[in-house]
Design a protein around this motif. Structure first.
Motif, PDB file in Angstrom:
ATOM      1  N   ARG A   2      52.651  39.587  36.433  1.00 56.50           N
ATOM      2  CA  ARG A   2      52.286  39.539  37.554  1.00 56.50           C
ATOM      3  C   ARG A   2      52.709  40.862  38.595  1.00 56.50           C
ATOM      4  O   ARG A   2      53.449  40.673  38.152  1.00 56.50           O
ATOM      5  CB  ARG A   2      52.477  38.034  38.208  1.00 56.50           C
ATOM      6  CG  ARG A   2      52.054  36.853  38.555  1.00 56.50           C
ATOM      7  CD  ARG A   2      52.792  35.335  38.660  1.00 56.50           C
ATOM      8  NE  ARG A   2      53.406  35.732  39.637  1.00 56.50           N
ATOM      9  CZ  ARG A   2      53.575  36.193  40.799  1.00 56.50           C
ATOM     10  NH1 ARG A   2      51.709  35.680  41.980  1.00 56.50           N
ATOM     11  NH2 ARG A   2      53.975  36.085  41.908  1.00 56.50           N
ATOM     12  N   PRO A  60      41.367  32.600  39.044  1.00 62.06           N
ATOM     13  CA  PRO A  60      42.491  33.611  39.112  1.00 62.06           C
ATOM     14  C   PRO A  60      42.060  34.699  40.126  1.00 62.06           C
ATOM     15  O   PRO A  60      40.612  34.593  40.248  1.00 62.06           O
ATOM     16  CB  PRO A  60      42.399  34.563  38.031  1.00 62.06           C
ATOM     17  CG  PRO A  60      42.086  33.519  36.868  1.00 62.06           C
ATOM     18  CD  PRO A  60      41.672  32.657  37.322  1.00 62.06           C
ATOM     19  N   ARG A 129      47.601  34.849  41.187  1.00 66.66           N
ATOM     20  CA  ARG A 129      47.132  33.440  41.180  1.00 66.66           C
ATOM     21  C   ARG A 129      46.105  32.940  42.074  1.00 66.66           C
ATOM     22  O   ARG A 129      45.645  33.626  42.883  1.00 66.66           O
ATOM     23  CB  ARG A 129      47.800  32.181  40.961  1.00 66.66           C
ATOM     24  CG  ARG A 129      48.999  32.740  39.893  1.00 66.66           C
ATOM     25  CD  ARG A 129      50.346  32.283  39.802  1.00 66.66           C
ATOM     26  NE  ARG A 129      51.192  32.370  41.416  1.00 66.66           N
ATOM     27  CZ  ARG A 129      52.104  32.208  41.671  1.00 66.66           C
ATOM     28  NH1 ARG A 129      52.952  31.335  40.627  1.00 66.66           N
ATOM     29  NH2 ARG A 129      53.047  32.167  42.375  1.00 66.66           N
TER      30      ARG A 129
END
Length: 186
Positions: A2, A60, A129
């Protein structure tokens, strides 16, 4: 890995969720208002929009944003192609609106801006996300994301379906001519 910060992930998810909710609203309306005769294409389009909306909310953010950019660019191309046509029902949200078919600068601008927003999110939101995943893992951010997306989607639809404040040029010309003739010969 991330890469996005919590705030940028939240707003990137909200942008994707908002556009997904616009598709879901349009798809559901098409299914609800599809006429029994000749409504199969409209119903299939509605089902496709609902499926796409579900996929966008589960994918995503970056992947969802690329798909949304392509979809809204396609919608913009359709609106650009039909700009200036005679009045008719657009049917973008299923129900007859009485508004000019695909014409109108506001509708075209809104779909172009939506495609641009999705493209910007696709470029800038690395590692963000899916909206649903964000909601599950960070409920506080998820609630804000869902509320912001729902409000923005409703505003988007209201802006898209609102009637123009000015009557079409042909109506103004006919009304002006009729008033002139009435005054002249009365």
């Amino acid at each position: 890995p991330r890469v996005t910060s919590g705030v940028s992930e939240m707003w990137a998810s909200a942008a994707v969720a908002m556009l997904g909710l616009v598709l879901a609203t349009a798809g559901a309306a098409k299914l609800k208002h599809a006429p029994l005769t000749a409504g199969r294409l409209r119903g299939a389009q509605g089902a496709g929009e609902l499926a796409l909306a579900a996929g966008v909310l589960l994918a995503p953010v970056r992947i969802a944003a690329v798909v949304l950019a392509a979809v809204f660019a396609g919608f913009a191309a359709v609106h650009a192609r039909h700009r200036g046509e005679e009045a008719g029902d657009c049917g973008c949200f299923g129900e007859p609106t009485g508004l000019t078919g695909h014409a109108g600068g506001r509708r075209l601008a809104l779909t172009i801006l939506s495609a641009a927003l999705a493209a910007a999110v696709a470029v800038l939101a690395r590692g963000a996300r899916a909206p649903v995943v964000l909601f599950v893992h960070r409920p506080d951010a998820g609630v804000v994301t869902v509320l912001a997306a729902a409000l923005a989607a409703q505003a988007w639809r209201a802006g898209f379906t609102a009637a123009s404040s000015a009557p079409p040029m042909s109506d103004r010309l006919a009304t002006g001519s009729a008033l002139f003739l009435e005054r002249r010969f009365s």
